[in-house]
Design a protein around this motif. Structure first.
Motif, PDB file in Angstrom:
ATOM      1  N   ALA A  16       0.823  -1.210   0.000  1.00  0.00           N
ATOM      2  CA  ALA A  16       0.000   0.000   0.000  1.00  0.00           C
ATOM      3  C   ALA A  16       0.857   1.260   0.000  1.00  0.00           C
ATOM      4  CB  ALA A  16      -0.943  -0.006   1.204  1.00  0.00           C
ATOM      5  N   ARG A  17       2.011   1.230   0.655  1.00  0.00           N
ATOM      6  CA  ARG A  17       2.897   2.405   0.668  1.00  0.00           C
ATOM      7  C   ARG A  17       3.448   2.727  -0.716  1.00  0.00           C
ATOM      8  NH1 ARG A  17       4.303   0.220   5.693  1.00  0.00           N
ATOM      9  NH2 ARG A  17       6.058  -0.930   4.825  1.00  0.00           N
ATOM     10  N   ALA A  18       3.432   1.770  -1.627  1.00  0.00           N
ATOM     11  CA  ALA A  18       3.950   2.008  -2.981  1.00  0.00           C
ATOM     12  C   ALA A  18       2.935   2.715  -3.872  1.00  0.00           C
ATOM     13  CB  ALA A  18       4.360   0.681  -3.627  1.00  0.00           C
ATOM     14  N   ILE A  19       1.678   2.770  -3.469  1.00  0.00           N
ATOM     15  CA  ILE A  19       0.647   3.335  -4.344  1.00  0.00           C
ATOM     16  C   ILE A  19       0.951   4.786  -4.710  1.00  0.00           C
ATOM     17  CG2 ILE A  19      -1.782   4.032  -4.510  1.00  0.00           C
ATOM     18  CD1 ILE A  19      -2.485   1.524  -2.914  1.00  0.00           C
ATOM     19  N   GLU A  20       1.103   5.655  -3.737  1.00  0.00           N
ATOM     20  CA  GLU A  20       1.253   7.082  -4.034  1.00  0.00           C
ATOM     21  C   GLU A  20       2.496   7.392  -4.861  1.00  0.00           C
ATOM     22  OE1 GLU A  20       0.264  10.751  -4.757  1.00  0.00           O
ATOM     23  OE2 GLU A  20      -1.075   9.298  -3.848  1.00  0.00           O
ATOM     24  N   PRO A  21       3.675   6.825  -4.543  1.00  0.00           N
ATOM     25  CA  PRO A  21       4.825   7.121  -5.397  1.00  0.00           C
ATOM     26  C   PRO A  21       4.638   6.656  -6.845  1.00  0.00           C
ATOM     27  CG  PRO A  21       5.539   6.064  -3.365  1.00  0.00           C
ATOM     28  CD  PRO A  21       4.052   6.055  -3.373  1.00  0.00           C
ATOM     29  N   VAL A  22       4.004   5.509  -7.046  1.00  0.00           N
ATOM     30  CA  VAL A  22       3.803   5.022  -8.412  1.00  0.00           C
ATOM     31  C   VAL A  22       2.744   5.860  -9.122  1.00  0.00           C
ATOM     32  CG1 VAL A  22       3.170   3.049  -9.866  1.00  0.00           C
ATOM     33  CG2 VAL A  22       4.592   2.698  -7.838  1.00  0.00           C
ATOM     34  N   VAL A  23       1.675   6.218  -8.435  1.00  0.00           N
ATOM     35  CA  VAL A  23       0.664   7.080  -9.039  1.00  0.00           C
ATOM     36  C   VAL A  23       1.290   8.390  -9.488  1.00  0.00           C
ATOM     37  CG1 VAL A  23      -1.415   8.464  -8.573  1.00  0.00           C
ATOM     38  CG2 VAL A  23      -1.324   6.065  -7.853  1.00  0.00           C
ATOM     39  N   SER A  24       2.110   8.996  -8.633  1.00  0.00           N
ATOM     40  CA  SER A  24       2.776  10.260  -8.993  1.00  0.00           C
ATOM     41  C   SER A  24       3.676  10.075 -10.205  1.00  0.00           C
ATOM     42  CB  SER A  24       3.579  10.782  -7.808  1.00  0.00           C
ATOM     43  OG  SER A  24       2.719  11.135  -6.758  1.00  0.00           O
ATOM     44  N   ALA A  25       4.418   8.974 -10.235  1.00  0.00           N
ATOM     45  CA  ALA A  25       5.313   8.702 -11.361  1.00  0.00           C
ATOM     46  C   ALA A  25       4.520   8.493 -12.650  1.00  0.00           C
ATOM     47  CB  ALA A  25       6.184   7.487 -11.062  1.00  0.00           C
ATOM     48  N   VAL A  26       3.423   7.751 -12.571  1.00  0.00           N
ATOM     49  CA  VAL A  26       2.608   7.501 -13.763  1.00  0.00           C
ATOM     50  C   VAL A  26       2.003   8.807 -14.273  1.00  0.00           C
ATOM     51  CG1 VAL A  26       0.489   6.377 -14.599  1.00  0.00           C
ATOM     52  CG2 VAL A  26       2.134   5.082 -13.219  1.00  0.00           C
ATOM     53  N   LEU A  27       1.491   9.638 -13.373  1.00  0.00           N
ATOM     54  CA  LEU A  27       0.919  10.915 -13.792  1.00  0.00           C
ATOM     55  C   LEU A  27       1.979  11.799 -14.456  1.00  0.00           C
ATOM     56  CD1 LEU A  27      -1.459  11.593 -10.785  1.00  0.00           C
ATOM     57  CD2 LEU A  27      -2.123  10.988 -13.122  1.00  0.00           C
ATOM     58  N   ALA A  28       3.197  11.747 -13.962  1.00  0.00           N
ATOM     59  CA  ALA A  28       4.274  12.500 -14.601  1.00  0.00           C
ATOM     60  C   ALA A  28       4.561  11.942 -16.000  1.00  0.00           C
ATOM     61  CB  ALA A  28       5.544  12.457 -13.744  1.00  0.00           C
ATOM     62  N   GLU A  29       4.544  10.610 -16.144  1.00  0.00           N
ATOM     63  CA  GLU A  29       4.774   9.982 -17.457  1.00  0.00           C
ATOM     64  C   GLU A  29       3.730  10.443 -18.475  1.00  0.00           C
ATOM     65  OE1 GLU A  29       7.185   7.826 -18.423  1.00  0.00           O
ATOM     66  OE2 GLU A  29       7.907   6.998 -16.531  1.00  0.00           O
ATOM     67  N   VAL A  30       2.468  10.422 -18.067  1.00  0.00           N
ATOM     68  CA  VAL A  30       1.412  10.707 -19.030  1.00  0.00           C
ATOM     69  C   VAL A  30       1.243  12.196 -19.309  1.00  0.00           C
ATOM     70  CG1 VAL A  30       0.191   8.573 -18.476  1.00  0.00           C
ATOM     71  CG2 VAL A  30      -0.498  10.706 -17.328  1.00  0.00           C
ATOM     72  N   SER A  31       1.828  13.028 -18.453  1.00  0.00           N
ATOM     73  CA  SER A  31       1.756  14.473 -18.703  1.00  0.00           C
ATOM     74  C   SER A  31       3.004  14.968 -19.415  1.00  0.00           C
ATOM     75  CB  SER A  31       1.547  15.237 -17.395  1.00  0.00           C
ATOM     76  OG  SER A  31       2.702  15.120 -16.576  1.00  0.00           O
ATOM     77  N   GLY A  32       3.906  14.038 -19.729  1.00  0.00           N
ATOM     78  CA  GLY A  32       5.119  14.408 -20.446  1.00  0.00           C
ATOM     79  C   GLY A  32       6.225  14.920 -19.555  1.00  0.00           C
ATOM     80  N   GLY A  33       6.032  14.852 -18.244  1.00  0.00           N
ATOM     81  CA  GLY A  33       7.044  15.373 -17.336  1.00  0.00           C
ATOM     82  C   GLY A  33       7.827  14.303 -16.731  1.00  0.00           C
TER      83      GLY A  33
END
Length: 150
Positions: free
Chosen positions: A133-150
């Motif tokens: 469960a602790r991995a959710i937020e860091p991965v979500v943030s990373a994925v959102l950065a990937e899809v926004s081009g950042g």
């Protein structure tokens, strides 16, 4: 640009539900044009889900010999070969095998990024372990950065 996010797993196999949990969070926060799916890992459904995508971001749980639950790894098709991805999926054929099949059939997305989360508990039942469960937020943030081009 067509972007697909696929969270793989099974919600009824404890930590194997991590991909779905991350996909739900990404879907709640991502731009409406981003296609977000929870998938069970069946290869032909994966090929259909990322069909025509210029970027596919994949999230899956992996089982390791000496797991450090919650450890996240990132693989990018522009920097690695499929043979270098060392991930034992909790699904039958596995995501790497699905990517290899897609390559043979010329059905790969133009670029793919894979996030794996090491898990220890894939027994029957609902709910993630605290480490997963602790991995959710860091991965979500990373994925959102990937899809926004950042």
């Amino acid at each position: 640009m067509t972007i697909v996010v696929l969270g793989l797993g099974q919600d009824f196999r404890r930590d194997d539900g991590i991909g779905h949990a991350i996909a739900r969070e990404v879907a709640a926060r991502a731009a409406p044009a981003i296609r977000v799916h929870a998938a069970d890992g069946e290869p032909t459904r994966l090929l259909d889900a990322w069909d025509g995508a210029e970027l596919a971001v994949l999230i899956d749980s992996v089982v390791c010999d000496c797991p450090r639950a919650g450890t996240v790894r990132r693989y990018d098709s522009t920097a690695v070969t499929l043979s270098s991805v060392r991930a034992t999926s909790t699904h039958g054929l596995g995501l790497v095998a699905a990517l290899e099949l897609a390559a043979l059939l010329d059905r790969l997305p133009r670029r793919w990024v894979l996030y794996t989360v090491e898990v220890a508990d894939v027994g029957f039942g609902c709910g993630l372990s605290p480490a997963a469960a602790r991995a959710i937020e860091p991965v979500v943030s990373a994925v959102l950065a990937e899809v926004s081009g950042g």
